[in-house]
Design a protein around this motif. Structure first.
Motif, PDB file in Angstrom:
ATOM      1  N   THR B  19       0.830  -1.213   0.000  1.00  0.00           N
ATOM      2  CA  THR B  19       0.000   0.000   0.000  1.00  0.00           C
ATOM      3  C   THR B  19       0.861   1.258   0.000  1.00  0.00           C
ATOM      4  OG1 THR B  19      -1.623  -1.246   1.248  1.00  0.00           O
ATOM      5  CG2 THR B  19      -1.916   1.137   1.204  1.00  0.00           C
ATOM      6  N   GLU B 121      -6.099   5.004  -6.166  1.00  0.00           N
ATOM      7  CA  GLU B 121      -6.092   3.876  -5.229  1.00  0.00           C
ATOM      8  C   GLU B 121      -7.396   3.077  -5.338  1.00  0.00           C
ATOM      9  OE1 GLU B 121      -3.814   2.579  -3.607  1.00  0.00           O
ATOM     10  OE2 GLU B 121      -4.640   1.473  -1.922  1.00  0.00           O
ATOM     11  N   HIS B 125      -7.884  -0.984  -6.398  1.00  0.00           N
ATOM     12  CA  HIS B 125      -8.621  -2.024  -5.665  1.00  0.00           C
ATOM     13  C   HIS B 125      -9.691  -2.667  -6.544  1.00  0.00           C
ATOM     14  CE1 HIS B 125      -6.966  -1.677  -1.627  1.00  0.00           C
ATOM     15  NE2 HIS B 125      -6.842  -0.395  -1.866  1.00  0.00           N
ATOM     16  N   ARG B 129      -9.300  -6.707  -8.308  1.00  0.00           N
ATOM     17  CA  ARG B 129     -10.278  -7.780  -8.088  1.00  0.00           C
ATOM     18  C   ARG B 129     -10.875  -8.243  -9.405  1.00  0.00           C
ATOM     19  NH1 ARG B 129     -12.957  -9.899  -3.806  1.00  0.00           N
ATOM     20  NH2 ARG B 129     -11.474  -9.768  -2.098  1.00  0.00           N
ATOM     21  N   TRP B 169     -14.444   3.069  -5.905  1.00  0.00           N
ATOM     22  CA  TRP B 169     -14.675   2.627  -4.526  1.00  0.00           C
ATOM     23  C   TRP B 169     -16.090   2.075  -4.385  1.00  0.00           C
ATOM     24  CZ3 TRP B 169     -10.822   1.838  -1.348  1.00  0.00           C
ATOM     25  CH2 TRP B 169      -9.661   2.584  -1.463  1.00  0.00           C
ATOM     26  N   TRP B 172     -16.093  -1.360  -6.113  1.00  0.00           N
ATOM     27  CA  TRP B 172     -15.323  -2.315  -5.302  1.00  0.00           C
ATOM     28  C   TRP B 172     -16.140  -2.696  -4.067  1.00  0.00           C
ATOM     29  CZ3 TRP B 172     -13.296  -1.751  -0.273  1.00  0.00           C
ATOM     30  CH2 TRP B 172     -12.420  -2.766   0.131  1.00  0.00           C
TER      31      TRP B 172
END
Lengths: 130, 775
Positions: B19, B121, B125, B129, B169, B172
């Motif tokens: 990270t 960021e 993520h 995935r 986000w 995700w």
């Protein structure tokens, strides 16, 4: 996680913090041109009167540009007034705030008679712009 | 020992999953992109929209820091506005704390930087995935995170559009929630709450749309009914929790939009070539230009075809990217997907279809990530003995170089677009209340930022929705609080703050204390009854001496905050007592705040600050009957609409303007596309003029107009460039937002309107010289 990767992670956090700190320092130390001189009381009065004398013509133009649409007319008037205020501020080398403040003082100083207005039509944006 | 490409890959993969390393990379790229905005921190963006939007943040910050109050009411805008109910304000977001700490103007570029990092960021993520490769996700993240639209938004003061960067986000979180993760549910709820608080007028509805699609995608990808069932429970719990978590902003917004809905007509469209230029062309060096507004480095898109190797994973983003581009084409595409979307509630208020290029960029970046992942997997699979001869490692190395160069182009495009911002020196600190007491000015929405620095409110208002405003607001009053009947006594301001005004009143008889601000049902008074005097804030006071304390305590804002707090407590309860399981019990817990919401709604009724339906000229739209001056028409159309009558002048007025009125009655459901055409065919050889308008009085689509009510539709046209002579006035209906076809009908005599229009009269335009000479 091995020691090498732990160190890498630490360096990563350090670099991230450094970037953040640079952004904060950059933003807090940004230099902008200094403020110009301020309008004197006499100049404020002069500017207020000058804007008032222009108002009937700006309003006439806005009626032609937006017939029957009160809000758009007032908005168009606002665009003319803003442009004039910017030009006047540039010409006199004073802040725009001073020019707009002078207009406000003039409006508060004496009765505003038609076709001038001390009001603004309630917001009614046009339903389409394309 | 592993061959070098494999070792390198393993090393790079490990680094990408750290990270801190990833964030450092994203932070550095964001710093490079936002360098110019950071340099301009503290200045004022002089673009008209920036004046309006920034002044909201400035007002909210001032309310917090100077008055120690929550930013509930903004007296500086539009004669007083419910800050939480205004969709474009950012004051209900945690970012207000940064503004309060550093000053609103200094905070803006820092928030931009933070959003860029968050966007990259978040994409990492989401894509990791979906693609299954940390390196692929890392390589593509800056493509989405540094997309041109954020820079453009920054330049013209639309920082609230940085909310688009939180889209990954949401996606995700949705997937994680469907998998039963409480953290995923919290991310969805939190992100929607932040987006709403941050003024996400487009990011929120568009986010909701893509969250629904992502939920479907995840459900489709799950195997077996039990898993799908569990995912449905989890998604249900997430939806209920999100609703509660957003109540603090959702309630004020729904309340406000119900009272004053935004009307958006028109048929905006973009040709395929235009869209390609918006997405792929490097923005002009000088800054603003339509090409490049949504820039996504084209060279990097060369990796997209490689995603076909993993076609199952590529299918969804490819289809979604195509749908987004179709949507972005607006009405230029036939059939129009954007037009269909606009039929849905809330989506009907969207104005710019090209903004769908933002999610298109997200899905294209996902394909890039997948393409890179395909290449890297190929490299991984090359047997050790063939490493030297295989071309896969070389191809992967080239791809990595292209990606890195692509980042450079993204940064460059971002910088160019941010050059367009017209930053001027800040107008200076707002004077103290004691030094320069607050008063309303006529104001100017094009220069609103300057008025706040004068501690003056701007009555002139340029919002995107019809803010309920009083006609009685004035910018020339000697005092802002006064008695309606001046002879009934006196009023003296004791204290003024945005959410609380204290006035000493001495009245010789019962009267009304008026405050030069808009009325809102959230205003409560310590004495007397709060009333709306033609939309102006008033308090009925009895005879005698009173200290009247007016407080702004909106039910929706305070009640909504309570509901949201309960929702987050509920989330904590699910984590603690239910061990994070998102099943039926979690739905039960998440429903509690909604029940409380319902109870609040039922037990504390408040009137609506409804904007009166007026024509653009200010005349009322609803009338009881046809006035004697109107000519009855009685034409009925093939949709349940009747043209009852018309009022026409015989000639233009002294300024060459024609003021016309049509009287309509709607008796049943009408398609949203139905609009009015008004044609003025002139003498032979002259150009036909028109006054077509798809919205009655700028207020109602026929589809939403009140039924069985006589509606007065007043409009005007300028005859400045009209040829002299007699002109007929032909009126009819057409599918303005559809295929453009006319809607047939029958006249008062029951005969079909053969050219689908009715002649409502004639008028004469005088010769030019004559009309110009008329004073």
């Amino acid at each position: 996680m091995g020691a090498r990767w732990r160190r890498t992670a630490q360096v990563g956090w350090l670099a991230f913090a450094l970037c953040g700190a640079t952004a904060v320092v950059r933003a807090s130390t940004a230099e902008l041109p200094p403020r110009e001189r301020a309008l004197s009381a006499a100049e404020r009065e002069q500017v207020g009167r000058a804007a008032a004398s222009q108002e009937p013509e700006w309003r006439r133009k806005s009626r032609q540009s937006f017939p029957g649409d009160r809000w758009s007319q007032d908005d168009d008037f606002g665009a003319s007034e803003r442009q004039w205020a910017l030009d006047e501020a540039r010409r006199r080398r004073v802040p725009v705030t001073d020019v707009l403040g002078a207009i406000d003082e003039e409006l508060h100083g004496q009765p505003v008679l038609p076709p001038r207005k001390a009001t603004a039509s309630p917001c009614k944006p046009r339903p389409f712009y394309d | 020992m592993m061959p070098p490409p494999r070792r390198l890959l393993r090393f790079a993969h490990r680094a990408a999953t750290l990270t801190s390393v990833r964030l450092a990379l994203f932070a550095a790229l964001a710093l490079a992109a936002a360098w110019r905005p950071l340099q301009q921190a503290g200045g004022m963006n002089d673009f008209r929209d920036a004046h309006l939007l920034h002044s909201y943040e400035d007002a909210g910050t001032r309310t917090v820091t100077h008055y120690g109050q929550l930013p509930l009411w903004n007296p500086w805008a539009c004669g007083g506005q419910y800050a939480l109910g205004s969709p474009q304000t950012r004051v209900a977001s945690p970012t207000l704390l940064v503004s309060a700490l550093l000053g609103a103007r200094t905070a803006e570029p820092l928030l931009l930087w933070a959003f860029l990092v968050l966007g990259m960021e978040g994409f990492f993520h989401y894509a990791r995935r979906r693609v299954g490769s940390a390196l692929g996700a890392l390589g593509a993240a800056p493509l989405f995170g540094l997309a041109g639209f954020t820079a453009l938004s920054w330049s013209i003061g639309w920082l609230n559009f940085a909310g688009f960067l939180l889209l990954p986000w949401l996606l995700w979180g949705t997937r994680r929630a469907a998998e039963g993760s409480l953290r995923g549910a919290a991310v969805v709820a939190g992100t929607f709450a932040v987006l709403l608080g941050f003024g996400g007028t487009y990011p929120v509805p568009m986010g909701a749309l893509f969250v629904a699609l992502e939920a479907g995608r995840t459900l489709h990808g799950l195997r077996g009914t039990p898993r799908r069932k569990a995912a449905l429970w989890a998604l249900g719990a997430t939806a209920v929790l999100t609703l509660g978590a957003c109540a603090f902003r959702l309630w004020p917004l729904v309340e406000t939009m119900r009272s004053a809905p935004r009307i958006m007509a028109g048929t905006p469209g973009n040709a395929a070539e235009e869209l390609a230029r918006m997405l792929l062309q490097m923005p002009a060096r000088s800054g603003y230009s339509d090409p490049g507004n949504f820039f996504l480095a084209p060279a990097v898109l060369a990796l997209v075809p490689l995603a076909a190797w993993a076609w199952r994973r590529a299918l969804y983003p490819a289809v979604l990217a195509a749908l987004c581009v179709w949507m972005a084409a607006g009405y230029a595409a036939a059939p129009s997907l954007f037009g269909a979307l606009r039929l849905l509630p809330i989506f009907g208020t969207l104005r710019y279809p090209e903004r769908f290029l933002v999610p298109a960029g997200l899905f294209l970046a996902e394909l890039v990530a997948l393409g890179l992942a395909v290449l890297l997997v190929r490299v991984w699979r090359v047997p050790a003995a063939r490493t030297g001869t295989s071309w896969w490692p070389t191809a992967a190395a080239v791809a990595c170089v292209v990606i890195a160069v692509g980042w450079g182009f993204q940064v460059r495009a971002f910088d160019r677009l941010s050059r367009w911002s017209q930053v001027v020196p800040s107008p200076g600190p707002v004077p103290e209340e004691a030094e320069r007491p607050f008063a309303q000015a006529r104001g100017n929405r094009w220069a609103q930022g300057y008025f706040l620095a004068l501690n003056r409110g701007s009555i002139a208002c340029g919002e995107a929705w019809p803010v309920p405003m009083s006609e009685r607001l004035r910018g020339d009053l000697p005092q802002e609080e006064y008695l309606e009947d001046a002879s009934a006594g006196s009023a003296r301001r004791v204290e003024w703050t945005p959410n609380r005004v204290t006035v000493d009143v001495t009245a010789t008889r019962p009267t009304v204390l008026l405050v030069n601000q808009n009325w809102h049902p959230g205003w409560k008074s310590s004495e007397g009854q709060v009333v709306s005097q033609d939309g102006l804030l008033g308090v009925r006071v009895a005879e005698g001496t009173h200290r009247v304390v007016l407080r702004f305590l909106p039910r929706s804002g305070l009640g909504g905050a309570g509901v949201s707090a309960l929702a987050w407590l509920g989330l904590g309860f699910v984590a603690w007592r239910l061990r994070g399981r998102l099943g039926p019990a979690a739905i039960g817990v998440a429903t509690v705040p909604l029940v409380v919401w319902g109870v609040l709604l039922a037990t504390s009724p408040e009137p609506l600050a409804r904007a009166a339906p007026l024509n653009a000229d200010g005349s009322p739209m609803r009338v009881a009957s046809l006035p004697p001056t109107a000519k009855p028409v009685g034409a009925r159309f093939d949709v349940p609409v009747e043209l009852v009558g018309a009022e026409l002048p015989s000639a233009p007025d002294a300024e060459g303007l024609l003021h016309l009125v049509l009287y309509w009655r709607v008796t049943g459901p009408v398609p949203r596309s139905a609009g009015i055409f008004v044609h003025f065919p002139g003498p032979p050889g002259s150009k036909r003029k028109n006054a077509d308008h798809p919205v009655l009085g700028g207020t109602y689509f026929f589809a939403e107009a009140p039924r069985d009510t006589l509606l007065r539709d007043a409009f005007s046209v300028s005859t400045k460039d009209w040829d002299a002579g007699e002109r007929k006035v032909l009126v009819g209906l057409w599918h303005a937002g559809g295929d453009g076809s006319r809607i047939g009908g029958r006249g008062a005599d029951g005969e079909p309107l053969t050219p689908s229009h009715v002649e409502v009269g004639t008028l004469t335009v005088p010769p030019k010289a004559q009309s110009e000479e008329t004073p």
